[in-house]
Design an enzyme around this catalytic site. Structure first.
Site, PDB file in Angstrom:
ATOM      1  NE  ARG A  37      -4.166  -1.706   0.477  1.00 19.94           N
ATOM      2  CZ  ARG A  37      -5.327  -1.563   1.205  1.00 19.94           C
ATOM      3  NH1 ARG A  37      -5.622  -0.465   1.978  1.00 19.94           N
ATOM      4  NH2 ARG A  37      -6.280  -2.526   1.268  1.00 19.94           N
ATOM      5  NE  ARG A  41      -7.012   5.155   2.760  1.00 16.08           N
ATOM      6  CZ  ARG A  41      -7.987   4.163   3.469  1.00 16.08           C
ATOM      7  NH1 ARG A  41      -9.189   4.437   3.440  1.00 16.08           N
ATOM      8  NH2 ARG A  41      -7.548   3.016   3.615  1.00 16.08           N
TER       9      ARG A  41
HETATM   10  O1  CP3 Z   1       0.007  -1.629  -2.408  1.00 16.53           O
HETATM   11  C1  CP3 Z   1      -0.436  -0.448  -3.203  1.00 16.53           C
HETATM   12  O2  CP3 Z   1       0.217   0.403  -3.310  1.00 16.53           O
HETATM   13  C2  CP3 Z   1      -1.240  -1.016  -4.378  1.00 16.53           C
HETATM   14  C3  CP3 Z   1      -2.522  -0.877  -4.322  1.00 16.53           C
HETATM   15  C4  CP3 Z   1      -3.391  -1.589  -3.673  1.00 16.53           C
HETATM   16  C5  CP3 Z   1      -4.776  -1.164  -3.053  1.00 16.53           C
HETATM   17  N1  CP3 Z   1      -5.413  -2.461  -2.501  1.00 16.53           N
HETATM   18  C6  CP3 Z   1      -5.188   0.277  -3.107  1.00 16.53           C
HETATM   19  C7  CP3 Z   1      -6.303   0.769  -2.303  1.00 16.53           C
HETATM   20  C8  CP3 Z   1      -3.238  -3.068  -3.155  1.00 16.53           C
HETATM   21  C9  CP3 Z   1      -2.300  -3.957  -3.453  1.00 16.53           C
HETATM   22  C10 CP3 Z   1      -4.723  -3.656  -2.475  1.00 16.53           C
HETATM   23  C11 CP3 Z   1      -4.739  -4.772  -2.310  1.00 16.53           C
HETATM   24  C12 CP3 Z   1      -6.185  -5.279  -1.348  1.00 16.53           C
HETATM   25  N2  CP3 Z   1      -7.403  -4.742  -1.502  1.00 16.53           N
HETATM   26  C13 CP3 Z   1      -6.234  -6.236  -0.381  1.00 16.53           C
HETATM   27  C14 CP3 Z   1      -4.952  -7.230  -0.077  1.00 16.53           C
HETATM   28  C15 CP3 Z   1      -3.985  -6.465   0.774  1.00 16.53           C
HETATM   29  C16 CP3 Z   1      -4.512  -6.254   2.342  1.00 16.53           C
HETATM   30  O3  CP3 Z   1      -4.591  -4.937   2.633  1.00 16.53           O
HETATM   31  O4  CP3 Z   1      -4.865  -7.224   2.982  1.00 16.53           O
HETATM   32  C17 CP3 Z   1      -7.272  -6.272   0.251  1.00 16.53           C
HETATM   33  C18 CP3 Z   1      -7.920  -7.011   1.276  1.00 16.53           C
HETATM   34  C19 CP3 Z   1      -8.238  -5.268  -0.695  1.00 16.53           C
HETATM   35  C20 CP3 Z   1      -9.545  -4.910  -0.346  1.00 16.53           C
HETATM   36  C21 CP3 Z   1      -9.848  -3.401   0.025  1.00 16.53           C
HETATM   37  N3  CP3 Z   1      -9.603  -2.529  -0.788  1.00 16.53           N
HETATM   38  C22 CP3 Z   1     -10.403  -3.050   1.259  1.00 16.53           C
HETATM   39  C23 CP3 Z   1     -10.741  -3.944   2.362  1.00 16.53           C
HETATM   40  C24 CP3 Z   1     -10.215  -1.637   1.127  1.00 16.53           C
HETATM   41  C25 CP3 Z   1     -10.907  -0.666   2.182  1.00 16.53           C
HETATM   42  C26 CP3 Z   1      -9.818  -0.788   3.399  1.00 16.53           C
HETATM   43  C27 CP3 Z   1      -9.432   0.551   3.520  1.00 16.53           C
HETATM   44  O5  CP3 Z   1      -8.250   0.688   4.098  1.00 16.53           O
HETATM   45  O6  CP3 Z   1     -10.050   1.656   3.600  1.00 16.53           O
HETATM   46  C28 CP3 Z   1      -9.686  -1.279  -0.205  1.00 16.53           C
HETATM   47  C29 CP3 Z   1      -9.757   0.049  -0.491  1.00 16.53           C
HETATM   48  C30 CP3 Z   1      -8.229   0.609  -1.056  1.00 16.53           C
HETATM   49  N4  CP3 Z   1      -7.529  -0.246  -1.808  1.00 16.53           N
HETATM   50  C31 CP3 Z   1      -7.594   1.747  -0.747  1.00 16.53           C
HETATM   51  C32 CP3 Z   1      -6.273   1.637  -1.591  1.00 16.53           C
HETATM   52  C33 CP3 Z   1      -5.281   2.870  -1.562  1.00 16.53           C
HETATM   53  C34 CP3 Z   1      -7.918   3.105   0.178  1.00 16.53           C
HETATM   54  C35 CP3 Z   1      -9.358   3.571  -0.807  1.00 16.53           C
HETATM   55  C36 CP3 Z   1      -9.541   5.084  -0.660  1.00 16.53           C
HETATM   56  O7  CP3 Z   1      -8.526   5.857  -1.128  1.00 16.53           O
HETATM   57  O8  CP3 Z   1     -10.234   5.194   0.137  1.00 16.53           O
END
Ligand code: CP3
Length: 374
Positions: A37, A41
């Site tokens: 990630r 944010r």
């Molecule tokens: O690593 C990186 O920089 C690449 C981007 C990336 C995102 N999601 C962007 C994102 C990657 C590799 C993921 C993987 C992902 N997404 C996983 C596996 C890794 C982990 O964290 O366990 C999972 C379970 C998801 C599903 C997901 N996407 C959730 C549960 C959420 C919301 C959680 C939260 O933190 O609010 C997301 C949204 C998300 N994906 C964001 C980002 C930057 C935040 C969204 C925003 O900008 O509001």
């Protein structure tokens, strides 16, 4: 000895190939570092782009924006890899489940999978329905090329594991107890199996298309594998990931495309993970890296595994934790370590703490670099 040219990127025009070399257990001039990630944010420039895009999903679905935010952390920090900006939930979205992100709640599917009829309707999504991901991959790969024609760092593609995607598809969003999917597992294992079969085919095609579009390594995020019991993990998560790893192209354009499996909470199962033939294993912070190394030896590289909350410490505390982690991995003396966090970086992380961490990894591992690169 393997043919050096075929297993490394020395000739591909990568200005920094330390990440790929470490995944292939080759010596590197410093220990490579990237952060799960790393685009997100905690960076004000990410929030500005998300505002322009209107929403997270629109950001992820617009290749220009996805490219912009992928490069943001690389412009700020001396990172050794870029990761495609996207999400694991793009695949079930393309399977027709209707993905939304609700502020403060996380992802929600409008049409979760609940019964036999829902499972029967599932299909591998068309390449066109995920073309925006492949277009972003190609655009990012091109944007990584510097003025002198060399690519700054390699690009990582990724997907969710079939089990982790199934958790979201069946629960309909985030869950505390995973009761819906576990009820299906123990009442209708046939249905769950059918769902995982389709999803496995979908993620194999998804990662293959990312590799064809320019991804140089691939990572499988098995965020919820650790919620399974011993035995159930092997059957319901690992077996499908093994099929993925074995079905993906090992090479593209004549170069090895290494794979990484990250099961959060999977420290007890790394011997089984190594047996899938994967190149590298992601570790969370509950695992002792020395134990992991003793178990897998040099069969796999190890990636991880620092607690993301060290980034809330003082600079001295961050440096002390980096030193301790490097010692635990015996890095860089032993090849095959990619420095990373044990899970995604918190959105509340002070950006300056990341500078401290990355500089510490490079300074501490360059000092006694095992092999001089020419
Ligand atoms: O690593 C990186 O920089 C690449 C981007 C990336 C995102 N999601 C962007 C994102 C990657 C590799 C993921 C993987 C992902 N997404 C996983 C596996 C890794 C982990 O964290 O366990 C999972 C379970 C998801 C599903 C997901 N996407 C959730 C549960 C959420 C919301 C959680 C939260 O933190 O609010 C997301 C949204 C998300 N994906 C964001 C980002 C930057 C935040 C969204 C925003 O900008 O509001």
């Amino acid at each position: 000895m393997r043919d050096f040219r075929r297993t490394t990127h020395a000739m591909t025009g990568l200005a920094n190939d330390t990440f790929i070399r470490a995944l292939l257990r080759q010596p590197t001039p410093h220990t490579p570092v990237w952060l799960m990630r790393q685009a997100g944010r905690y960076l004000p420039e990410y929030l500005a782009t998300r505002k322009k895009a209107g929403s997270f999903l629109n950001l992820a679905k617009t290749p220009d924006y996805a490219t912009e935010v992928t490069l943001q952390p690389l412009d700020r920090y001396d990172l050794d890899a870029a990761i495609l900006f996207s999400d694991i939930l793009t695949v079930p979205d393309a399977m027709g489940l209707g993905l939304r992100f609700v502020e403060g709640e996380g992802p929600v599917f409008d049409r979760p999978i609940r019964d036999e009829a829902d499972v029967a309707k599932l299909r591998v999504p068309s390449r066109e329905s995920l073309q925006y991901v492949y277009d972003a991959t190609t655009q990012i790969r091109r944007s990584l090329v510097r003025g002198d024609g060399l690519q700054r760092v390699p690009l990582i593609g990724f997907s969710g594991s079939p089990w982790t995607l199934a958790c979201y598809m069946i629960e309909g969003g985030s869950s505390r107890d995973f009761l819906k999917i576990k009820t299906m597992l123990y009442r209708r294992p046939d249905l769950l199996h059918q769902l995982l079969e389709v999803t496995t085919c979908a993620v194999i095609d998804y990662l293959t298309a990312q590799i064809e579009a320019g991804a140089q390594a691939v990572m499988v995020f098995d965020t919820w594998g650790g919620t399974l019991a011993h035995g159930a993990y092997q059957k319901w998560s690992l077996a499908f990931m093994e099929r993925m790893v074995r079905s993906l192209p090992r090479e593209h354009d004549g170069f090895r495309v290494p794979s990484i499996i990250f099961t959060k909470g999977g420290g007890g199962w790394i011997s089984d993970i190594a047996a899938t033939g994967v190149d590298a294993i992601g570790l969370d912070w509950t695992m002792d890296p020395a134990v992991a190394r003793a178990v897998v030896g040099q069969r796999c590289a190890l990636q991880g595994n620092v607690d993301p909350s060290i980034l809330f410490g003082t600079d001295d505390a961050i440096r002390a934790e980096v030193a301790a982690a490097l010692a635990a991995f015996d890095s860089p003396r032993l090849p095959g370590h990619v420095f990373n966090l044990g899970h995604g970086i918190s959105q509340f992380t002070p950006p300056a703490a990341v500078t401290t961490l990355i500089e510490a990894v490079h300074e501490m591992t360059r000092a006694d670099a095992p092999v001089a690169m020419t």
